[in-house]
Design a protein around this motif. Sequence first.
Motif, PDB file in Angstrom:
ATOM      1  N   ARG A 215       0.831  -1.205   0.000  1.00 33.73           N
ATOM      2  CA  ARG A 215       0.000   0.000   0.000  1.00 33.73           C
ATOM      3  C   ARG A 215       0.862   1.250   0.000  1.00 33.73           C
ATOM      4  N   TRP A 216       1.917   1.230   0.829  1.00 35.28           N
ATOM      5  CA  TRP A 216       2.724   2.434   1.017  1.00 35.28           C
ATOM      6  C   TRP A 216       3.527   2.804  -0.210  1.00 35.28           C
ATOM      7  N   GLN A 218       2.743   3.026  -3.127  1.00 38.40           N
ATOM      8  CA  GLN A 218       2.027   3.815  -4.119  1.00 38.40           C
ATOM      9  C   GLN A 218       1.206   4.940  -3.513  1.00 38.40           C
ATOM     10  N   MET A 219       0.826   4.860  -2.223  1.00 39.68           N
ATOM     11  CA  MET A 219      -0.043   5.891  -1.664  1.00 39.68           C
ATOM     12  C   MET A 219       0.427   6.469  -0.339  1.00 39.68           C
ATOM     13  N   GLY A 220       1.339   5.819   0.345  1.00 39.79           N
ATOM     14  CA  GLY A 220       1.751   6.327   1.649  1.00 39.79           C
ATOM     15  C   GLY A 220       0.739   5.993   2.732  1.00 39.79           C
ATOM     16  N   LEU A 221       0.844   6.677   3.867  1.00 40.95           N
ATOM     17  CA  LEU A 221       0.094   6.346   5.079  1.00 40.95           C
ATOM     18  C   LEU A 221      -1.267   7.032   5.124  1.00 40.95           C
ATOM     19  N   PHE A 222      -1.287   8.344   4.944  1.00 41.76           N
ATOM     20  CA  PHE A 222      -2.528   9.093   5.174  1.00 41.76           C
ATOM     21  C   PHE A 222      -3.565   8.840   4.081  1.00 41.76           C
ATOM     22  N   GLU A 223      -3.127   8.757   2.821  1.00 41.13           N
ATOM     23  CA  GLU A 223      -4.099   8.509   1.760  1.00 41.13           C
ATOM     24  C   GLU A 223      -4.676   7.102   1.901  1.00 41.13           C
ATOM     25  N   TYR A 225      -5.172   5.573   4.735  1.00 34.99           N
ATOM     26  CA  TYR A 225      -6.141   5.614   5.835  1.00 34.99           C
ATOM     27  C   TYR A 225      -7.399   6.372   5.440  1.00 34.99           C
ATOM     28  N   ARG A 226      -7.232   7.370   4.571  1.00 30.81           N
ATOM     29  CA  ARG A 226      -8.399   8.082   4.066  1.00 30.81           C
ATOM     30  C   ARG A 226      -9.362   7.091   3.400  1.00 30.81           C
ATOM     31  N   ILE A 227      -8.798   6.175   2.624  1.00 28.59           N
ATOM     32  CA  ILE A 227      -9.631   5.159   1.971  1.00 28.59           C
ATOM     33  C   ILE A 227     -10.282   4.270   3.024  1.00 28.59           C
ATOM     34  N   ALA A 228      -9.512   3.907   4.048  1.00 24.08           N
ATOM     35  CA  ALA A 228     -10.052   3.034   5.096  1.00 24.08           C
ATOM     36  C   ALA A 228     -11.236   3.699   5.807  1.00 24.08           C
ATOM     37  N   MET A 234     -11.708  11.250   6.456  1.00 23.55           N
ATOM     38  CA  MET A 234     -10.572  11.150   7.361  1.00 23.55           C
ATOM     39  C   MET A 234     -10.989  11.342   8.824  1.00 23.55           C
TER      40      MET A 234
END
Lengths: 474, 474
Positions: A215-216, A218-223, A225-228, A234
Amino acid sequence: MTHKVAIIGGGVIGGGWVARFLLNGWDVAVFDPDPEAERKISEVLSNARRSLPSLYDKALPPEGSLRFHDDIGPALDGAVWVQESVPERLELKHKIHSQIVNLGPADAIIGSSTSGFKPSELNAHGGRVIVAHPFNPVYLLPLVELVGDGQTCARASDLLRAVGMYPLTVRKEIDAHIGDRLLEAVWREGLWLIKDGICTTEELDEVIRMGFGLRWAQMGLFETYRIAGGEAGMKHFMAQFGPALEWPWTKLMDVPEFTDELVDLIADQSDAQSGHMSIRALERLRDDNLVGMMRALKKTGSGAGGVLNAHEAALPQAITRDLPVTVDRTVPQSWTDYNGHMNEAHYVEASAQATDRFMEMIGADAEYVAGGQSYFTVENHVCYLDEMNEGDRLTITTQVLMGEGKRLHLFHRLLTAAGDVAATVETMLLHVDLTTRRTSLPSEAVAERLGQFARNHADLPRPESAGRGIEGGK
Amino acid sequence: MTHKVAIIGGGVIGGGWVARFLLNGWDVAVFDPDPEAERKISEVLSNARRSLPSLYDKALPPEGSLRFHDDIGPALDGAVWVQESVPERLELKHKIHSQIVNLGPADAIIGSSTSGFKPSELNAHGGRVIVAHPFNPVYLLPLVELVGDGQTCARASDLLRAVGMYPLTVRKEIDAHIGDRLLEAVWREGLWLIKDGICTTEELDEVIRMGFGLRWAQMGLFETYRIAGGEAGMKHFMAQFGPALEWPWTKLMDVPEFTDELVDLIADQSDAQSGHMSIRALERLRDDNLVGMMRALKKTGSGAGGVLNAHEAALPQAITRDLPVTVDRTVPQSWTDYNGHMNEAHYVEASAQATDRFMEMIGADAEYVAGGQSYFTVENHVCYLDEMNEGDRLTITTQVLMGEGKRLHLFHRLLTAAGDVAATVETMLLHVDLTTRRTSLPSEAVAERLGQFARNHADLPRPESAGRGIEGGK
């Protein structure tokens, strides 16, 4: 004009900087008192040469020159950029920096690869050093953290982007900048998990690469979690996850004691995990994986894929000679197959790139396609004449056999670095309306530019294999 | 025989489990009192159907059946596996688990998707629940952390591997298992960096995905550091990096206070970063990137690529009808181009897979190639007859036109789900000695099996386009 960079300190990081600049056409001067420096850098360079050009579907510029110096003065002479990558001892860095300031060009950017020190520490006794902290392997990973004087960081950003990197200017100085703070947090928690026998080093690595590592990248941490958080966003995610901060989910308040037992435990587990491969073999595996994943990200332009696309667009087009040169590139490792050579499908991938480039030349470009018109390939005849291998330079010339009405009949020659024909691809295309998906006439502007090519090529000898079928007999 | 799984709780995680099992041929029963559950799960399923089959170069088995139940009892009936994914409240989980134990099959595996609770907490009042903690999106990411009774975890591992997952049994129970402890560490450090104004959420994400995220997706933490240590190995790396544990490189000893201001700061920054895309669009982007990167890892077999290769090898071969079916697969999103359909090169990639499969059928398989013999393609004639799109089922039949001596002359038909011919590829191969790279005769065994195919196909009508060239006229 060719720029010059001076690399002060030629370990893994310094060598990575050498490769990044050299393969992007800069002249490179190296100063490192270590008698092994030249050998070490040549090893990094051979890794870089087999991987960095594979990221792009265009050739990189010709390599710059590489010189090793016994004295720091001549190395600095005429440098636009001076990059220091000596060991992490503040007094050593101070000594080197004052030599650079005294002996080097007054307007050169001076970057330090330091993982931990802040500009205010580096420049405590004067100086004009900025932090330019890269990540290993420097020749493939785009990120450079810049910290320090705003104007210098802005100049540095422009130069780094031109060698395909992603400079990120940190808003305030802080020990260890950003990336290494996050790494340090995981490293501490990881040491506890190993020490307490919850998992081995190999199991911990599997947790990362089979799970959130993908996951990281391509998108990193915050994006992520935004999806989650789902459509609720958020705030909803944080309302769910925030309270967990109070739970006993981490031992981070304690620092594990760095005993010999812990070091042995980890070293032994790491040997069991990866000891069957040499470091060189691991590096090549890592680089092949990075190239494959980064090439995959070009498709969407996410993360490193976007950096590659921007850099590739800025690379010069190949120069047209008798016939237009429509492709000039390197064969990536990911294009090879079990026979050890470029797979048949990628000859067609390269020829499709040649067709795309030729379409651009006649004005049937991305804008034209967005406007609802395009050419579709309806037939290909490929003759495979010679093997091509990983890292080979591949050039394609394109001859127009016919270009009139709806039809576009091209003949691509795939050439090796020596100029030999490795394959020919005869290709027939039809002009198509993308809404109805039916054939249609091209715009007048496209028809006119195509006609010009067709007339220019009308007197060229017709290729022998054109119009020929595959011999069915014995 | 088709297995049945009961999914208790159908949110993002429960829905992901539904998709993972259903698309691997299991019958799935869902119990969730939420009236929205069916809609939510159908959204997850549509994401999964457009991505999961794209990971493989073979078709997945036919989907199982999907049923929604208003009562838990019928949902549990006959289930081999019961997976609970209800909210993280221990008393709620206890209540659901006791219903499952009382009403479900006595030998069913009962897994809980809990991120944080330990088996000893889940089974505090009896029960036989194990932790089976997956990572979002469950239909793509391989990792499942298993914690609890050893025999049950071993049975669970076998079943999870059969649906393409990577089960990792944790050696000792611990709050939050392994993955979420590492994530929690980064989350805490990240909150401090945002709160202190060092970077924004977007900048933090760029640091990860332009830097170490790309390393972690394929190698994890310890193997990456092993490489950083160079030939001197892991001990050397730790001697270098260990002392940093004493440096002030982390604020982790403190927990940031979760104030409204901090929540707003992060939510606002996240909106600025990703607010221009809906969550659905972000999910599709994430899935396309995951598929692209995971497919890239198949080449080396690292990490998730190895899991895919093993699962793909275990998928059944397509059944041979009149002609051998040499490919049966889905068109991945990464095979499409700017015209919105499968790119010409990937028709040849699929036909090359058909050739590979046919070579296997006559005994020219991986072992044969390892022994120094193979076939090289020398000519292809491709007729593109119909467009193929992302997600389309693609089947290829292979007819032998000639197979004698060094020569192998094949005719592949690329068929749509409806049985229409989307393309034909006439291909000529020569048998080659891989040491001399010159043509040679195949082994007797290969020649004999090829001869049998050639005799069987001798009476079939010769395809119209075989032997034909591209028409050069107007």
